[in-house]
Design an enzyme around this catalytic site. Structure first.
Site: not given
Length: 466
Positions: A15, A83, A178, A315, A327
């Site tokens: 990733g 993967v 947003e 995550d 962050q």
């Protein structure tokens, strides 16, 4: 690239999101050989995907090439692919790329494959309400949003016009807020006066969530200010509203008033995230547990229980209730890299990952954002300036920052949108991929079937009994 020798420690990083990329950079001067595996050739600055979807930024401004970012880091080998499996005993990962499969061995593994959109068991909703997790999602939504106004302009039936000019956003977290705010500004400000047969200002933007507040994690004060600003923009906010069905022409919801249907041709999904399938595969292989979202429950140093050579970051990990934000990914990626460097120096490892919360922020409209940084709560223009500074800071590459500022200037100070190109292919590629599948996989299956047929022994014809 530096010559590889047998004693070099092999680090495989899965990733190239925030976790993987920052882990890679943190190992720049370490005595290791890094293999960075990612399903795309670019690093995605996911927090600005909604601006690609609404025509403010181009995809290139938020997705710089990985090889360009790491061009001065000699100990990295970048490989394209997804993967598919991890053998924790043999210490190797299996990877699939278009038309080719391969394996990569490791001494230490860092897995930061991000998150996928969760439809809470209703994956069929994705056909009619795309999520906001990839460039493909953003381009599809951009085509659907701008295409909706074009098709509304062709309608002679007022009901059909209204259906095309109704936009539904599911999820009142930062992405949903947003997105709703930008669609409202697009309709009421940027597109006004450009159509002969419709008034874009009449467009309806509806924001739906099952919870009782927008931006619920920001606290009551900022949530209330964001809700007020959404109302000023003309966004219809429907809280404590559960989606029960989504189809091509509308969305079914359950509210306190009962079951209702919203006629809408353009829906988008910004509610719920889940770990990718790779997380459960890795957890099963390593004997680790997962939480309800499929994230791997890790040790305090981000390693997997019983496997100090494997780290899950961002995550992918479940640790102390940390949120799935950039962050957390950045800091956990750096922490994993630090553990590797300490191990190579034969220093003590296993230090607890200490997350430093730098706050949360979300834009509601141009010149208006909300920001929560510890005990500091900001909103309005000051919050927007802080949002601007933070996002410029974390955008990779000077070129990307410069062009983003230019496009923000055009969109926020003027009335234009720099990226309004929308194609038929963008709108319908998802359905085509689902219908026809991966062409490489299809050809491979056909080739294997043909080879198997050739290898079959020729059977003697059965003689009829006399």
């Amino acid at each position: 690239m530096a010559d590889r020798t047998a004693h070099r420690h092999r680090v495989v990083i899965v990733g190239a999101g925030f976790g993987g990329l920052f882990a890679t950079k943190a190992l720049k001067n370490a005595d290791v050989d890094i293999t960075l595996i990612n399903g795309t050739a670019y690093h995605l600055f996911q927090p600005l995907l909604y601006q690609v979807a609404t025509g403010i930024l181009s995809e290139g401004e938020i997705a710089p090439p990985i090889r360009e970012i790491l061009r001065r880091q000699d100990n990295v080998d970048v490989k394209l692919g997804w993967v598919t499996d991890i053998d924790v005993e043999a210490k190797k990962v299996s990877v699939s790329a278009p038309g080719i499969d391969y394996e990569v061995g490791y001494d230490t593994l860092i897995v930061g494959a991000g998150a996928s959109q969760s439809y809470f068991g209703n994956d069929q909703f994705a056909d009619h309400a795309p999520g906001m997790k990839s460039i493909d999602d953003a381009l599809e939504l951009r085509a659907r949003i701008f295409g909706a106004f074009e098709l509304a302009d062709l309608q002679t039936d007022p009901a059909e016009q209204e259906r095309w000019m109704t936009f539904v956003v599911v999820g009142a977290g930062p992405t949903g807020v947003e997105m709703a705010g930008q669609i409202a500004e697009l309709a009421h400000r940027n597109l006004a006066g450009q159509y002969k047969h419709i008034d874009p200002k009449r467009a309806r933007v509806i924001l739906i969530d099952a919870v009782d507040a927008v931006l619920k994690t920001f606290g009551d004060a900022l949530s209330t200010r964001a809700l007020r600003q959404l109302h000023l923009l003309g966004v219809e906010v429907e809280l404590e509203t559960m989606v029960t069905g989504v189809d091509a022409t509308g969305i079914d919801v359950k509210t306190k008033r009962g079951t209702e249907r919203i006629e809408s041709m353009t829906k988008m999904w910004a509610a719920g995230v889940a770990a990718p399938p790779l997380a459960r595969k890795l957890a099963a292989a390593a004997g680790a547990e997962t939480d309800r979202a499929g994230r791997i429950m890790v040790e305090q140093d981000c390693s997997l229980p019983g496997h100090p050579e494997i780290f899950a970051v961002g995550d992918m990990m479940a640790l102390n209730g940390l949120p799935g934000v950039a962050q957390v990914a950045i800091q956990s990626g750096r922490h994993a890299a630090d553990q590797i460097k300490r191990r190579l120096k034969r220093q003590e490892t296993g230090q607890k990952f200490e997350y430093f919360d730098k706050g949360s922020m979300a834009t509601v409209s141009r010149f208006h954002a909300v920001a929560s940084i510890g005990k500091i709560h900001l909103s309005g223009f000051i919050g927007w300036l802080m949002w601007l500074a933070v996002h410029l800071l974390y955008m990779v590459g000077f070129k990307n920052r410069f062009t983003a500022v230019v496009h923000w200037f055009v969109s926020f100070l003027g009335r234009g949108r720099s990226e309004r190109v929308a194609t038929f292919q963008q709108s319908y590629a998802r359905m085509a991929v689902r219908e026809y599948g991966d062409p490489f996989e299809r050809r491979r299956a056909e080739a294997e079937a043909e080879a198997a047929l050739k290898k079959e022994p020729v059977k003697e014809p059965v003689k009829a009994k006399s």
